[in-house]
Scaffold this active site. Structure first.
Site, mmCIF file in Angstrom:
data_model
loop_
_atom_site.group_PDB
_atom_site.id
_atom_site.type_symbol
_atom_site.label_atom_id
_atom_site.label_comp_id
_atom_site.label_asym_id
_atom_site.label_seq_id
_atom_site.Cartn_x
_atom_site.Cartn_y
_atom_site.Cartn_z
ATOM 1 C CB ALA A 70 32.314 -4.031 55.583
ATOM 2 N N GLY A 116 36.746 -2.206 54.183
ATOM 3 C CA GLY A 116 36.146 -2.519 52.841
ATOM 4 C C GLY A 116 36.383 -0.993 52.169
ATOM 5 C CD GLU A 119 39.138 -5.359 51.966
ATOM 6 O OE1 GLU A 119 38.027 -5.043 52.568
ATOM 7 O OE2 GLU A 119 39.371 -6.516 51.824
ATOM 8 C CD GLU A 139 39.400 -4.900 57.279
ATOM 9 O OE1 GLU A 139 40.576 -4.385 57.477
ATOM 10 O OE2 GLU A 139 38.590 -4.524 56.129
HETATM 11 N N1 CO8 Z 1 29.658 0.734 59.232
HETATM 12 C C1 CO8 Z 1 28.528 1.129 59.695
HETATM 13 N N2 CO8 Z 1 28.527 2.547 60.180
HETATM 14 C C2 CO8 Z 1 29.468 3.066 60.248
HETATM 15 C C3 CO8 Z 1 30.910 2.648 59.865
HETATM 16 C C4 CO8 Z 1 31.073 1.301 59.144
HETATM 17 N N3 CO8 Z 1 31.931 0.787 58.852
HETATM 18 N N4 CO8 Z 1 31.674 3.861 59.851
HETATM 19 C C5 CO8 Z 1 31.073 4.841 60.545
HETATM 20 N N5 CO8 Z 1 29.927 4.447 60.706
HETATM 21 C C6 CO8 Z 1 28.658 5.181 61.369
HETATM 22 C C7 CO8 Z 1 28.855 5.507 62.945
HETATM 23 O O1 CO8 Z 1 28.448 4.591 63.576
HETATM 24 C C8 CO8 Z 1 28.092 6.665 63.040
HETATM 25 O O2 CO8 Z 1 26.748 6.581 63.216
HETATM 26 P P1 CO8 Z 1 25.811 7.254 64.105
HETATM 27 O O3 CO8 Z 1 25.915 8.548 63.796
HETATM 28 O O4 CO8 Z 1 24.636 6.571 63.789
HETATM 29 O O5 CO8 Z 1 26.546 6.754 65.422
HETATM 30 C C9 CO8 Z 1 28.602 7.707 61.701
HETATM 31 O O6 CO8 Z 1 28.593 6.545 60.663
HETATM 32 C C10 CO8 Z 1 29.734 8.701 61.996
HETATM 33 O O7 CO8 Z 1 30.891 7.905 62.464
HETATM 34 P P2 CO8 Z 1 31.403 8.256 63.748
HETATM 35 O O8 CO8 Z 1 30.764 8.787 64.834
HETATM 36 O O9 CO8 Z 1 32.107 7.135 64.351
HETATM 37 O O10 CO8 Z 1 32.400 9.492 63.337
HETATM 38 P P3 CO8 Z 1 34.015 9.911 63.679
HETATM 39 O O11 CO8 Z 1 34.491 10.971 63.128
HETATM 40 O O12 CO8 Z 1 33.795 9.850 65.278
HETATM 41 O O13 CO8 Z 1 35.028 8.778 63.515
HETATM 42 C C11 CO8 Z 1 36.092 6.789 62.086
HETATM 43 C C12 CO8 Z 1 35.317 8.312 62.161
HETATM 44 C C13 CO8 Z 1 36.782 6.593 62.805
HETATM 45 C C14 CO8 Z 1 36.128 6.275 60.793
HETATM 46 C C15 CO8 Z 1 34.955 5.552 62.895
HETATM 47 O O14 CO8 Z 1 33.391 6.029 62.195
HETATM 48 C C16 CO8 Z 1 35.239 4.352 62.543
HETATM 49 O O15 CO8 Z 1 36.109 3.842 63.191
HETATM 50 N N6 CO8 Z 1 34.698 3.527 61.694
HETATM 51 C C17 CO8 Z 1 34.693 2.178 61.331
HETATM 52 C C18 CO8 Z 1 35.740 1.776 60.646
HETATM 53 C C19 CO8 Z 1 36.229 0.631 60.357
HETATM 54 O O16 CO8 Z 1 36.474 -0.120 61.351
HETATM 55 N N7 CO8 Z 1 35.947 0.119 59.185
HETATM 56 C C20 CO8 Z 1 36.202 -1.364 58.925
HETATM 57 C C21 CO8 Z 1 34.920 -2.002 58.781
HETATM 58 S S1 CO8 Z 1 35.126 -3.918 58.524
HETATM 59 C C22 CO8 Z 1 35.433 -4.142 57.140
HETATM 60 O O17 CO8 Z 1 35.553 -3.323 56.224
HETATM 61 C C23 CO8 Z 1 35.544 -5.404 56.659
HETATM 62 C C24 CO8 Z 1 35.537 -5.611 55.216
HETATM 63 C C25 CO8 Z 1 35.552 -7.192 54.796
HETATM 64 C C26 CO8 Z 1 34.482 -7.952 55.304
HETATM 65 C C27 CO8 Z 1 34.368 -9.085 54.198
HETATM 66 C C28 CO8 Z 1 33.123 -10.123 55.054
HETATM 67 C C29 CO8 Z 1 31.855 -9.518 54.886
#
Ligand code: CO8
Length: 263
Positions: A70, A116, A119, A139
């Site tokens: 998400a 997500g 999912e 999450e």
């Molecule tokens: N949301 C928003 N932006 C994101 C997300 C995300 N999930 N994942 C990555 N990005 C963005 C980063 O912020 C970054 O942006 P910027 O360049 O502007 O700083 C860009 O994408 C590139 O990401 P990274 O620089 O972090 O790339 P890395 O190679 O260093 O890392 C990872 C890759 C490990 C995948 C890292 O990006 C990460 O940990 N992302 C988040 C993963 C995560 O926690 N996902 C779960 C989200 S929660 C969820 O999905 C809940 C679902 C249920 C919700 C139900 C109720 C609404």
């Protein structure tokens, strides 16, 4: 048609019977914003209006991600019981729409499938992972739990024990481990290429029969064995009333390939 629609967060292509939906916000690793969800829902509706579409692949744009979850910046702006519940239900609706499609669906997991994103892959019928895939439900690291069906679909797919391990540790699983635990069906160098091969095989099968397979499994998971067997028999009866059944059996006896019309 898709040409009339200016999708901003996804791409949809159709060639013959195969449609490919690409979540395409590579700068945010294809994170599912509310707008992205709305476009996916719209695209699925449009695809179902097109009788030629017989299989769907879902994948991610760019080099790194299937879908990294998400959109965390949108989540961070929310608060409270009501907003959380509504956001969860809204996402669940789109996942349910995908799961309920009458055509086979394949997630081509070409990188991160987290939260997500996993999912979304779980809402597809089968999953193909590339060697670079990383799957997980992180999450709890955000103080949340999966909210788009993950707690339910993952436990049904790989069992409660393995699902709890993944959700409570938040660890990322690589392709081979995902394969070993039944989280993905195939591992391939190129997930999209492999998904296309699988889809082409499926497109040769009876489309009504495939939709009935999906319905039998989906409805059966929600009921007792006895109830599920009854569902199977009912759907079997429906399959036998189709022209496709006539064609399929006749083609076998004629030693030729069946040409299904979906009737
Ligand atoms: N949301 C928003 N932006 C994101 C997300 C995300 N999930 N994942 C990555 N990005 C963005 C980063 O912020 C970054 O942006 P910027 O360049 O502007 O700083 C860009 O994408 C590139 O990401 P990274 O620089 O972090 O790339 P890395 O190679 O260093 O890392 C990872 C890759 C490990 C995948 C890292 O990006 C990460 O940990 N992302 C988040 C993963 C995560 O926690 N996902 C779960 C989200 S929660 C969820 O999905 C809940 C679902 C249920 C919700 C139900 C109720 C609404």
């Amino acid at each position: 048609s898709f040409d009339e629609f200016e999708f901003r967060n996804i791409q949809v292509d159709r060639h013959g019977g195969l449609a490919v939906l690409t979540v395409d916000r590579p700068k945010a690793l294809n994170a599912l914003s509310a707008d992205t969800f709305a476009e996916i829902a719209e695209a699925l509706d449009l695809l179902m209006e097109d009788p030629e579409v017989g299989a769907l692949i879902v994948t991610g744009g760019g080099e790194k991600a299937f879908v990294a979850g998400a959109d965390i910046s949108e989540l961070a702006a929310m608060e409270g019981v009501y907003a959380g519940r509504e956001a969860s239900l809204a996402g669940q609706d789109v996942m349910h729409q995908l799961t309920s499609l009458p055509i086979p669906t394949i997630a081509a997991i070409n990188g991160y499938a987290l939260g997500g994103g996993l999912e979304l892959a779980l809402a597809c019928d089968i999953r193909v992972a590339s060697g670079t895939a990383r799957l997980g439900l992180p999450e709890v690291t955000l103080g949340l739990l999966p909210g788009y069906g993950g707690t339910q679909r993952l436990a049904r797919l790989i069992g409660a024990g393995r699902a709890l391990d993944l959700m409570l540790t938040a660890r990322q699983v690589k392709a081979e481990e995902a394969l070993a635990m039944g989280l993905v069906n195939y591992v391939a160098d190129n997930a999209l290429t492999k998904a296309r091969e699988i889809a082409e095989t499926m497109l040769k099968n009876g489309p009504i029969a495939m939709s009935l397979v999906k319905e039998a499994v989906r409805r059966g998971l929600d009921t007792t064995l006895e109830g599920g067997l009854e569902i199977e028999a009912d759907l079997f009866g429906m399959a036998m009333s189709t022209q496709d059944f006539r064609e399929g059996t006749r083609a076998f006896l004629d030693k030729r390939r069946a040409e299904f019309k979906g009737e």
